[in-house]
Design a protein around this motif. Sequence first.
Motif, PDB file in Angstrom:
ATOM      1  N   GLY A  46     -10.578  -4.381   6.617  1.00  0.00           N
ATOM      2  CA  GLY A  46      -9.468  -3.830   5.618  1.00  0.00           C
ATOM      3  C   GLY A  46      -9.788  -2.937   4.687  1.00  0.00           C
ATOM      4  O   GLY A  46      -9.057  -2.169   4.008  1.00  0.00           O
ATOM      5  N   THR A  63     -10.383   0.713   6.121  1.00  0.00           N
ATOM      6  CA  THR A  63      -9.201   1.510   6.704  1.00  0.00           C
ATOM      7  C   THR A  63      -8.102   1.588   5.660  1.00  0.00           C
ATOM      8  O   THR A  63      -7.938   1.153   4.521  1.00  0.00           O
ATOM      9  CB  THR A  63      -8.721   0.575   7.844  1.00  0.00           C
ATOM     10  OG1 THR A  63      -8.468  -0.850   7.257  1.00  0.00           O
ATOM     11  CG2 THR A  63      -9.762   0.562   9.344  1.00  0.00           C
ATOM     12  N   GLY A  98      -4.710   1.775   3.879  1.00  0.00           N
ATOM     13  CA  GLY A  98      -3.441   0.971   3.466  1.00  0.00           C
ATOM     14  C   GLY A  98      -3.974  -0.025   2.729  1.00  0.00           C
ATOM     15  O   GLY A  98      -4.990  -0.351   2.400  1.00  0.00           O
ATOM     16  N   ILE A  99      -2.703  -1.252   2.537  1.00  0.00           N
ATOM     17  CA  ILE A  99      -2.834  -2.144   1.641  1.00  0.00           C
ATOM     18  C   ILE A  99      -3.729  -3.292   2.478  1.00  0.00           C
ATOM     19  O   ILE A  99      -3.403  -3.712   3.604  1.00  0.00           O
ATOM     20  CB  ILE A  99      -1.612  -2.600   1.453  1.00  0.00           C
ATOM     21  CG1 ILE A  99      -0.524  -1.412   0.872  1.00  0.00           C
ATOM     22  CG2 ILE A  99      -1.486  -3.833   0.248  1.00  0.00           C
ATOM     23  CD1 ILE A  99      -1.267  -0.880  -0.167  1.00  0.00           C
ATOM     24  N   ILE A 100      -4.782  -3.794   1.865  1.00  0.00           N
ATOM     25  CA  ILE A 100      -5.691  -4.802   2.502  1.00  0.00           C
ATOM     26  C   ILE A 100      -4.725  -5.986   2.939  1.00  0.00           C
ATOM     27  O   ILE A 100      -4.946  -6.596   4.109  1.00  0.00           O
ATOM     28  CB  ILE A 100      -6.608  -5.135   1.562  1.00  0.00           C
ATOM     29  CG1 ILE A 100      -7.668  -3.970   1.279  1.00  0.00           C
ATOM     30  CG2 ILE A 100      -7.570  -6.230   2.170  1.00  0.00           C
ATOM     31  CD1 ILE A 100      -8.600  -4.370   0.256  1.00  0.00           C
ATOM     32  N   LEU A 119      -6.631  -1.110 -15.894  1.00  0.00           N
ATOM     33  CA  LEU A 119      -6.879  -0.073 -14.884  1.00  0.00           C
ATOM     34  C   LEU A 119      -8.512   0.622 -15.125  1.00  0.00           C
ATOM     35  O   LEU A 119      -9.293   0.646 -14.225  1.00  0.00           O
ATOM     36  CB  LEU A 119      -5.932   1.011 -14.730  1.00  0.00           C
ATOM     37  CG  LEU A 119      -6.089   2.140 -13.598  1.00  0.00           C
ATOM     38  CD1 LEU A 119      -5.911   1.570 -12.236  1.00  0.00           C
ATOM     39  CD2 LEU A 119      -5.146   3.355 -13.869  1.00  0.00           C
ATOM     40  N   GLU A 155     -10.923  -2.072 -14.009  1.00  0.00           N
ATOM     41  CA  GLU A 155     -11.127  -1.746 -12.460  1.00  0.00           C
ATOM     42  C   GLU A 155     -12.048  -0.755 -12.179  1.00  0.00           C
ATOM     43  O   GLU A 155     -12.842  -0.836 -11.280  1.00  0.00           O
ATOM     44  CB  GLU A 155      -9.673  -1.708 -12.244  1.00  0.00           C
ATOM     45  CG  GLU A 155      -9.703  -1.481 -10.505  1.00  0.00           C
ATOM     46  CD  GLU A 155      -8.979  -2.682  -9.768  1.00  0.00           C
ATOM     47  OE1 GLU A 155      -8.057  -3.470 -10.638  1.00  0.00           O
ATOM     48  OE2 GLU A 155      -8.777  -2.666  -8.600  1.00  0.00           O
ATOM     49  N   GLY A 189      -7.112  -0.246  -0.651  1.00  0.00           N
ATOM     50  CA  GLY A 189      -6.209  -1.287  -1.025  1.00  0.00           C
ATOM     51  C   GLY A 189      -5.281  -0.704  -1.966  1.00  0.00           C
ATOM     52  O   GLY A 189      -5.455   0.225  -2.518  1.00  0.00           O
ATOM     53  N   GLY A 190      -4.220  -1.674  -2.517  1.00  0.00           N
ATOM     54  CA  GLY A 190      -3.127  -1.624  -3.469  1.00  0.00           C
ATOM     55  C   GLY A 190      -3.581  -0.670  -4.424  1.00  0.00           C
ATOM     56  O   GLY A 190      -2.807   0.478  -4.726  1.00  0.00           O
ATOM     57  N   PRO A 191      -4.318  -0.977  -5.620  1.00  0.00           N
ATOM     58  CA  PRO A 191      -4.679  -0.244  -6.904  1.00  0.00           C
ATOM     59  C   PRO A 191      -4.880   1.611  -6.469  1.00  0.00           C
ATOM     60  O   PRO A 191      -4.446   2.138  -7.449  1.00  0.00           O
ATOM     61  CB  PRO A 191      -5.646  -0.680  -7.644  1.00  0.00           C
ATOM     62  CG  PRO A 191      -5.643  -2.447  -7.067  1.00  0.00           C
ATOM     63  CD  PRO A 191      -5.231  -1.966  -5.571  1.00  0.00           C
ATOM     64  N   THR A 232      -3.345   3.044  -4.582  1.00  0.00           N
ATOM     65  CA  THR A 232      -2.272   4.035  -4.538  1.00  0.00           C
ATOM     66  C   THR A 232      -1.749   4.586  -5.880  1.00  0.00           C
ATOM     67  O   THR A 232      -1.154   5.480  -5.842  1.00  0.00           O
ATOM     68  CB  THR A 232      -1.108   3.117  -4.043  1.00  0.00           C
ATOM     69  OG1 THR A 232      -0.693   2.084  -4.640  1.00  0.00           O
ATOM     70  CG2 THR A 232      -1.235   2.561  -2.530  1.00  0.00           C
ATOM     71  N   ILE A 233      -2.339   4.140  -6.932  1.00  0.00           N
ATOM     72  CA  ILE A 233      -2.027   4.560  -8.362  1.00  0.00           C
ATOM     73  C   ILE A 233      -2.041   6.160  -8.426  1.00  0.00           C
ATOM     74  O   ILE A 233      -1.282   6.767  -8.840  1.00  0.00           O
ATOM     75  CB  ILE A 233      -2.586   3.501  -9.482  1.00  0.00           C
ATOM     76  CG1 ILE A 233      -2.000   2.291  -9.432  1.00  0.00           C
ATOM     77  CG2 ILE A 233      -2.353   4.304 -10.739  1.00  0.00           C
ATOM     78  CD1 ILE A 233      -2.993   1.385 -10.384  1.00  0.00           C
TER      79      ILE A 233
END
Lengths: 178, 172
Positions: free
Chosen positions: A52, A55, A57-59, A123, A126, B20-22, B24-25
């Motif tokens: 995931g 690839t 997309g969202i994991i 952010l 992160e 993953g999600g972040p 997409t920001i």
Amino acid sequence: MAEYIKMFVSFFKIGMFTFGGGLAMFPMFRKELVEKHKYITEDELIDYYSIGQCTPGIIAVNVATFTGYKVRKTIGAIVATMALVLPSLIIIMAIAGILSEITDNEIIENAFNGIRIGVTVLLLNEVISLAKKNIKNKFQIIILILAGIMIFGLHVSSVLAVFIAGLIGGAKFIRQKK
Amino acid sequence: MIYWLLFYEFFKIGLFAIGGGPVTIPFLFDLSEKYSWFSKEQLVDMIAVSQSTPGPIGINMATYAGFQTAGVSGGIIATLGLVLPSLIIVILISKILRKYVNTPCWCEVMMAIRPVVLMLMLYACVGLFELSVTNLYRVCFAVVFFILVYFYKKSPIFYIILSGILGVLLKI
């Protein structure tokens, strides 16, 4: 049919009760999919996570699709994915609807001014932890500099930047092979 | 038509946001510049709400952005657009492509993509800074808050709620 309903409920619950997305959802996935329903083994779950991450997309969505497919092929994959996504759809639209109603409230305004700074700082944090984890060799540092020029200097769109990097990676592989 | 455009744009995000999600920001950032669907301020609020509500963050943001753009149908369409590429790709991987994932070629491609994703996130982050940290008082707040976030690992929800409370108390 009962199997689909059981699976739907299980993924709906995961979408409904896990905060934080991605990695933070791992324990809930393990509890529901590995321990309770035995759809997959823990090794498979770890495997889905690692695939995931590389690839698109969202994991969490990828994990749901993999699991659904394993249990009940293509229809299973669709059911699991839709069930995972549904709580977000409901909750977010409810909140968005309420928030758009509140305007001209000084307290809410101040709270959101604080939250905006909070989100920015989170952010940045992160980005720093991603840099520590993902920049490992000279090639990646070169790409990082190139990306900096493309994104900050030339304002290339995100889609194009990712696409170009993928091509560079592919080209490097082909050259090494020769 | 707005729905087709929404679907197309979010499908693209689903296809190119790797990690993953972040991730997409930055893509949503691009959308706010390209269309007048939502402002950057609204985008920051979306990120905050998405991180403090249940469910995958990427899905939450897509739903919010779609809803902001075109109401309930917009929210549903944007979410489906985002999910569809993963759904197709993961089913294909499960069926046939299993042996191509984690091969040397794919690893090289990923090695090259990760630094770009990092730079995209940094770019979005700079954009958010320009937007939210607009005076000296806020700069000080941001610095103190960063030190807190960096040294005390708590969940994002905790920090979002804390920043909201501090925003009210300190009249940010």
